[in-house]
Design an enzyme around this catalytic site. Structure first.
Site, PDB file in Angstrom:
ATOM      1  CB  CYS A  55      73.373 119.511  37.603  1.00 52.29           C
ATOM      2  SG  CYS A  55      73.858 120.947  38.583  1.00 52.29           S
ATOM      3  CD  GLU A  57      71.713 116.367  40.317  1.00 55.63           C
ATOM      4  OE1 GLU A  57      72.527 116.843  39.488  1.00 55.63           O
ATOM      5  OE2 GLU A  57      71.857 116.499  41.541  1.00 55.63           O
ATOM      6  CB  CYS A  91      69.328 119.159  40.610  1.00 56.69           C
ATOM      7  SG  CYS A  91      70.351 119.702  39.216  1.00 56.69           S
TER       8      CYS A  91
HETATM    9  N1  THU Z   1      76.702 119.494  40.274  1.00 59.38           N
HETATM   10  C1  THU Z   1      75.871 118.509  39.838  1.00 59.38           C
HETATM   11  O1  THU Z   1      76.119 117.877  38.797  1.00 59.38           O
HETATM   12  N2  THU Z   1      74.766 118.246  40.572  1.00 59.38           N
HETATM   13  C2  THU Z   1      74.441 118.853  41.747  1.00 59.38           C
HETATM   14  O2  THU Z   1      73.370 118.606  42.297  1.00 59.38           O
HETATM   15  C3  THU Z   1      75.382 119.795  42.352  1.00 59.38           C
HETATM   16  C4  THU Z   1      76.464 120.278  41.462  1.00 59.38           C
HETATM   17  C5  THU Z   1      77.899 119.802  39.455  1.00 59.38           C
HETATM   18  C6  THU Z   1      77.758 121.080  38.675  1.00 59.38           C
HETATM   19  C7  THU Z   1      79.216 121.472  38.491  1.00 59.38           C
HETATM   20  O3  THU Z   1      79.700 120.867  37.318  1.00 59.38           O
HETATM   21  C8  THU Z   1      79.930 120.895  39.689  1.00 59.38           C
HETATM   22  O4  THU Z   1      79.022 119.963  40.275  1.00 59.38           O
HETATM   23  C9  THU Z   1      80.328 121.929  40.736  1.00 59.38           C
HETATM   24  O5  THU Z   1      79.241 122.683  41.119  1.00 59.38           O
END
Ligand code: THU
Length: 135
Positions: A55, A57, A91
């Site tokens: 993610c 974060e 996260c």
């Molecule tokens: N994602 C994030 O980067 N942060 C979050 O808090 C929620 C989800 C990303 C992970 C993945 O690459 C995409 O969003 C779909 O879930």
């Protein structure tokens, strides 16, 4: 300290443009600052083995440590459209250790405390009081 939420959100939107999200198509950018105003950013990085996805974060917290920044006091997480996105549960836990419950998260209706999004969280205090490590 004063937080320039517009600037923080715009830094998050800019870094979302560098996300690697060919599988979900959801680009995410995160920008945060510590008490001295040091700015750090991160974007999501996906993988063909879906479960390995990082993610935004995760990148943010890695950048925090790599920069030698202090605890984060304000964070903006946005999707590719530039609008705030609430951090996933994992996260929230990661950000808790990076900034604590008073960390403020950007949201449409104004900043929200991380502690309100992750009440009764598991922390290192639980490890200290409950673990039975052999000496
Ligand atoms: N994602 C994030 O980067 N942060 C979050 O808090 C929620 C989800 C990303 C992970 C993945 O690459 C995409 O969003 C779909 O879930």
């Amino acid at each position: 300290m004063d937080v320039d939420w517009k600037a923080l959100r715009s830094a998050a939107a800019e870094i979302a443009g560098r996300a690697y999200a060919p599988y979900s198509g959801l680009r995410v950018g995160a920008a945060g600052q510590d008490g001295n105003g040091t700015l750090v950013t991160g974007c999501n990085v996906e993988n063909a083995s879906y479960g390995l996805t990082l993610c935004a974060e995760c990148g943010l917290v890695s950048a925090q440590h790599a920069a030698g920044a202090g605890p984060l006091v304000a964070v903006s997480v946005v999707a590719g459209d530039g609008a705030p996105l609430v951090p996933c549960g994992r996260c929230r836990q990661l950000l808790l250790e990076a900034g604590g419950p008073e960390l403020l998260l950007d949201a449409d209706g104004g900043p929200v405390r991380l502690g309100d999004l992750l009440p009764a969280a598991f922390t290192s205090a639980d490890l200290d009081s409950r673990s039975h490590r052999d000496a």
